[in-house]
Structures are given as structure tokens and as C-alpha cells.
Write an enzyme that holds these catalytic residues in place. Structure first.
Site, PDB file in Angstrom:
ATOM      1  N   ASN A 144      44.325  40.457  47.958  1.00  0.00           N
ATOM      2  CA  ASN A 144      44.141  39.616  46.923  1.00  0.00           C
ATOM      3  C   ASN A 144      45.658  39.186  46.716  1.00  0.00           C
ATOM      4  OD1 ASN A 144      41.567  39.180  46.090  1.00  0.00           O
ATOM      5  ND2 ASN A 144      41.470  41.269  45.731  1.00  0.00           N
ATOM      6  N   LYS A 179      39.526  35.607  55.779  1.00  0.00           N
ATOM      7  CA  LYS A 179      39.279  37.107  55.909  1.00  0.00           C
ATOM      8  C   LYS A 179      39.541  37.452  57.347  1.00  0.00           C
ATOM      9  CE  LYS A 179      37.920  37.739  51.691  1.00  0.00           C
ATOM     10  NZ  LYS A 179      38.049  36.400  51.161  1.00  0.00           N
ATOM     11  N   VAL A 210      42.595  41.468  37.921  1.00  0.00           N
ATOM     12  CA  VAL A 210      41.705  41.591  36.426  1.00  0.00           C
ATOM     13  C   VAL A 210      42.139  43.253  35.918  1.00  0.00           C
ATOM     14  CG1 VAL A 210      39.705  41.903  34.885  1.00  0.00           C
ATOM     15  CG2 VAL A 210      40.117  40.095  36.839  1.00  0.00           C
ATOM     16  N   GLU A 223      31.283  43.095  60.606  1.00  0.00           N
ATOM     17  CA  GLU A 223      32.051  44.364  60.449  1.00  0.00           C
ATOM     18  C   GLU A 223      30.894  45.506  60.473  1.00  0.00           C
ATOM     19  OE1 GLU A 223      35.061  43.766  57.681  1.00  0.00           O
ATOM     20  OE2 GLU A 223      33.572  44.466  56.253  1.00  0.00           O
ATOM     21  N   HIS A 253      35.433  52.081  46.634  1.00  0.00           N
ATOM     22  CA  HIS A 253      36.173  50.897  46.868  1.00  0.00           C
ATOM     23  C   HIS A 253      37.752  51.234  46.247  1.00  0.00           C
ATOM     24  CE1 HIS A 253      36.683  46.255  46.452  1.00  0.00           C
ATOM     25  NE2 HIS A 253      37.989  46.698  46.211  1.00  0.00           N
ATOM     26  N   LYS A 309      33.410  44.035  40.011  1.00  0.00           N
ATOM     27  CA  LYS A 309      33.885  45.251  39.372  1.00  0.00           C
ATOM     28  C   LYS A 309      33.586  45.422  38.041  1.00  0.00           C
ATOM     29  CE  LYS A 309      37.653  44.879  42.869  1.00  0.00           C
ATOM     30  NZ  LYS A 309      38.979  44.410  42.784  1.00  0.00           N
ATOM     31  N   ARG A 357      47.344  37.724  44.281  1.00  0.00           N
ATOM     32  CA  ARG A 357      47.554  37.510  42.755  1.00  0.00           C
ATOM     33  C   ARG A 357      47.393  38.681  41.845  1.00  0.00           C
ATOM     34  NH1 ARG A 357      42.639  38.641  41.397  1.00  0.00           N
ATOM     35  NH2 ARG A 357      40.801  38.264  42.700  1.00  0.00           N
ATOM     36  N   GLY A 381      30.718  38.423  46.897  1.00  0.00           N
ATOM     37  CA  GLY A 381      29.426  38.792  47.390  1.00  0.00           C
ATOM     38  C   GLY A 381      28.723  37.758  47.838  1.00  0.00           C
TER      39      GLY A 381
END
Length: 447
Positions: free
Chosen positions: A289, A116, A294, A200, A208, A237, A291, A165
């Protein structure tokens, strides 16, 4: 184009990839654990190979067994789906060393965006707006307090590796930062084997927003608009929609082109998603991400573009099938993640599906690998399917979603369908007036 693709995943995403391969005339190989021997994608694949017992570490995360399955079947490419090995840079490197194509970005880009801190620094360099925060890992209270004072409280302490999370704590004042730092580092170390954390600015009521991008690996890139993923429970999500009720066309185009240009500048290959917090008209990068997501179907519904098809095309060297000017956004789409969980306690509910009737009709899509009589194993994520609905407007989409939810029947196990039937009738949801904390508050009050 590839001759044979091995699908290194399970459930609805494995079936989704299988369908894309079949439409391209590519033979498919399903790998599965002993718990998934009756799974739909295993039944429909051209070949299947059992790669181990139910625990993921012994099957879907077992690189040696997956490589052996490639050798046995002659597969020349692997699609990792999402989760499991999809963002494992070492896996991508091993495949390359064995002459097998990884349908995804380079190991280097997976590694950069998997850290990150490095991802945030890379985003800055590429001109992507970021959340104010530390430039590197924070290891001691003194530095944490200094950085937090410069940013301004409240601040968020986050794991440099991983997500979901875990290793994430809020410090609302100087008195709470030491404990938050210690807890976040402990959680990060336990969950990801890396206790590095960074700080941060904590935004109070953000949405989001994520931007879907595609890169050809040769300096070309496009964006396919945004998805609003603000309805979340425990940072997971639950409901996603495109386009976002919070953005206008100018904002969409501006942030979209920033992301498309960044992907082109990075030389990125395949599908990716750049995620932001959005508050008071400003975007703040949180992660990328590397990839398929979902929630990718909502983008497919409003663009008509098959994202898995594009992933395969790019990985095969054929490049993207479109340019930015070819991409148009039509109507509105919403996805509900249907989990095998109690709708209010969210306790997992594995077991046999006694009766299954998915909804249908214009603009209704169900991505699921379950069927009547199928037994959901207790070993994996509780997601059993996704209901995706498209309409000419958000109002029409919501009305269609309400109808589709009423048609959806899953008996024999508990599911989260009742939750979505309540949400679709909620005035805040109907007005698009929600943020990343809304669902948690709603559930707390409902309980």
C-alpha cells in the site's frame, strides 16, 4: 517546508493530518462535500472549500474541484490521506503538472504497486519473499488448471487491480477452478474496470503481517516494525496490534530489513506498507500500500514517530528525521476500528450522536472526527473512530484496552464497541492465538 497543505479527505484521517500540519506550523485547507459541512476538520482548518454534493465521485474523487480549491486558496501541497485519491497515479501526475506537491510516493511507484501482478514481480526483483503463483494474468481455464496443478490446491484467484476482497475466489480442486476464475474476473471487471486476475497458493491458516516502511526518495529507507492485522471480517481489518504476538525479535528484524532495503532499492518516497501472509515461520508478499494506513497509530505508539510528519518532511525535500539505528520499539499497542454499524449484523447505522464520551488516561488515544450532536452521513465508510491503547506489555495493553472500552460511550447510533468488549475477554485473543479466518468463525458461531 510547505506554506499551505490541502487535505483531500474527510473524517478522522483528515483531522489527523490537520493536527500534524498545525504542529509543523503549516496552514491547512479542508475540502468537503455538502454532507460534511459540520465536520470537525472543517471547523478546525484555517480555510475550507466545499467541493460538491455528497456522492464521492462528485466531491472527494472530483480532481477538477480539488485542483480549483488549491488555486483558490494557494495551497502548494495536497495530502490525500487513505482511500479516495490516495493511490491514484493519474492524480499524482496531474498535481505535478500543476506545480502542486503530492504528499506521497511517485506516480510510477503508485502505478507499479497498484497492479498486483507488477507489484509481485517487483517484490521478487527486490528480494521480498512472495507467495508461489502465476507470473502474469490468467485468462483461460486451461492455463488456470495448469498453473494450479503446479502450485498445488487450494489456490486463490485474485484481481490484479483493487482489493477489499472483491474479485477474490478460492478454488479447492480442479473441478471448481473454472467457476472460480469466471466469477473472479466478472467481479474484478465490475469493481475495478479491469478483469485481470492471477493465481497464487492459498494458505490455510496464515496471519496477516505488514511492515511499515519510510523512504526518503533518494535511496534511503527504514522500517518501523510490523503490525498484526489478522483479525478481519470479509477481508477488512478490524483489530490491529504491534508488535505481532506471533513473531520474535529475530524474525522482526529479518523481514524488517528485507523491506527497508527493498524500499531503498526502489527509491521510494514517503510512507508505505508491505503486506504479507505469514504461516509456519515463512513470509509471503501479497501487496504494498503506497499510502498511510488506517492502522498507522499503533506503529506511532510503539516507536514515538509521527508518520504524517515524516510524510510531509520527505515530500518537502527535508528527508527522514531518523536512521534505522534511531528506531526503538517500546511496549505494545492495539487499535480497534469503531464503526457506525450494528455489532452483530454489521448493518450501517448513520444518524445523530446523542451523547459521546471518549475514554482517556495514560496510554489511551482516540482518533475520531465525531462529537456530541454530530450527524454521521450515510454516504461514506462507516468508520467513525479508532481506539488505540499502549502498554508496557501486551498483558498491560489488553487490560488497559478493556478499561478504555468500558469508558467509551456513543449513544444515538449503533456501533461495534460491544464486539470489541467481547473480543478483549476471549481466551484466544488474550493468548494471541488467531489467524485471518478466526474472526469469521467466531462471528458465525456467535450468531
Amino acid at each position: 517546508m510547505f506554506n499551505k497543505v490541502l487535505i483531500a479527505n474527510r473524517g478522522e484521517i483528515a483531522l489527523r493530518i490537520l493536527r500534524a500540519c498545525k504542529e509543523l506550523g503549516i496552514a491547512t485547507v479542508a475540502v468537503h462535500s455538502t454532507a460534511d459541512s459540520e465536520a470537525m476538520h472543517v471547523r478546525l482548518a484555517d480555510e475550507s472549500v466545499c467541493i460538491g454534493p455528497p456522492p464521492s465521485r462528485d466531491s472527494y474523487l472530483n480532481i477538477h474541484e480539488i485542483l480549483a480549491a488549491c488555486e483558490i486558496t494557494g495551497a502548494d501541497a495536497i495530502h490525500p490521506g487513505y482511500g479516495f485519491l490516495s493511490e491514484n497515479a493519474k492524480f499524482a501526475e496531474i498535481l505535478e503538472a500543476h506545480g502542486i506537491t503530492f504528499i506521497g510516493p511517485s506516480a510510477e511507484h503508485i502505478r507499479i504497486m497498484g497492479d498486483k501482478i507488477e507489484a509481485k514481480n517487483t517484490a521478487k526483483r527486490l528480494g521480498i519473499p512472495v507467495v508461489p503463483g502465476s507470473d502474469g494474468a490468467i485468462t483461460d481455464d486451461v492455463t488456470a488448471k495448469r498453473v494450479a496443478a503446479e502450485i498445488g490446491y487450494p489456490v486463490l484467484i485474485k484481481a490484479a487491480s483493487g482489493g477489499g476482497g472483491r474479485g477474490m475466489k478460492v478454488a479447492r480442486d480442479e473441478a471448481s477452478i473454472s467457476e472460480a476464475l469466471s466469477t473472479a474476473r466478472s467481479e474484478a471487471g465490475a469493481a475495478f474496470g479491469d478483469d485481470s486476475v492471477y493465481i497464487e497458493k492459498y494458505l490455510t491458516l496464515p496471519r496477516h503481517i505488514e511492515i511499515q516502511v519510510l523512504g526518503d526518495g533518494k535511496g534511503g529507507g527504514v522500517h518501523l516494525g510490523e503490525r498484526d492485522c489478522s483479525l478481519q471480517r470479509r477481508h477488512q481489518k478490524v483489530w490491529e496490534e504491534a508488535n505481532s504476538p506471533a513473531l520474535n525479535a529475530a524474525e522482526r528484524e529479518k523481514i524488517g530489513m528485507i523491506c527497508a532495503n527493498a524500499i531503498a532499492g526502489l527509491g521510494y518516497s514517503g510512507a508505505g506498507t508491505i503486506e504479507f501472509l505469514y504461516e509456519n515461520g515463512e513470509f509471503y508478499f501479497i501487496e504494498m500500500n503506497t499510502r498511510l494506513q488506517v492502522e498507522h497509530p499503533v506503529t506511532e505508539m510503539i516507536t514515538g514517530i509521527d508518520l504524517v510528519n515524516e510524510q510531509i518532511r520527505v515530500a518537502s525535500g527535508a528527508g527522514l528525521s531518523m536512521k534505522q539505528a534511531d528506531i526503538a520499539f517500546t511496549g505494545h499497542a492495539i487499535e480497534c476500528r469503531i464503526n457506525a454499524e450494528h455489532p452483530s449484523t454489521f448493518v450501517p447505522s448513520p444518524g445523530r450522536i446523542a451523547y459521546y464520551h471518549p475514554p482517556g488516561g495514560l496510554g489511551v488515544r482516540v482518533d475520531s472526527g465525531v462529537y456530541q450532536g454530530y450527524s454521521i452521513p450515510p454516504n461514506y465508510d462507516s468508520l467513525i473512530g479508532k481506539l488505540i491503547v499502549h502498554g508496557r506489555s501486551r498483558v498491560e495493553c489488553l487490560m488497559r484496552l478493556r478499561r478504555a472500552l468500558d469508558e467509551f460511550v456513543v449513544d444515538g447510533i449503533e456501533t461495534t464497541l460491544p464486539l470489541f468488549r467481547n473480543l478483549v475477554s476471549n481466551p484466544d485473543i488474550q493468548d494471541g492465538n488467531y489467524n485471518i479466518h478466526w474472526l469469521e468463525h467466531y462471528l458465525a458461531n456467535a450468531g
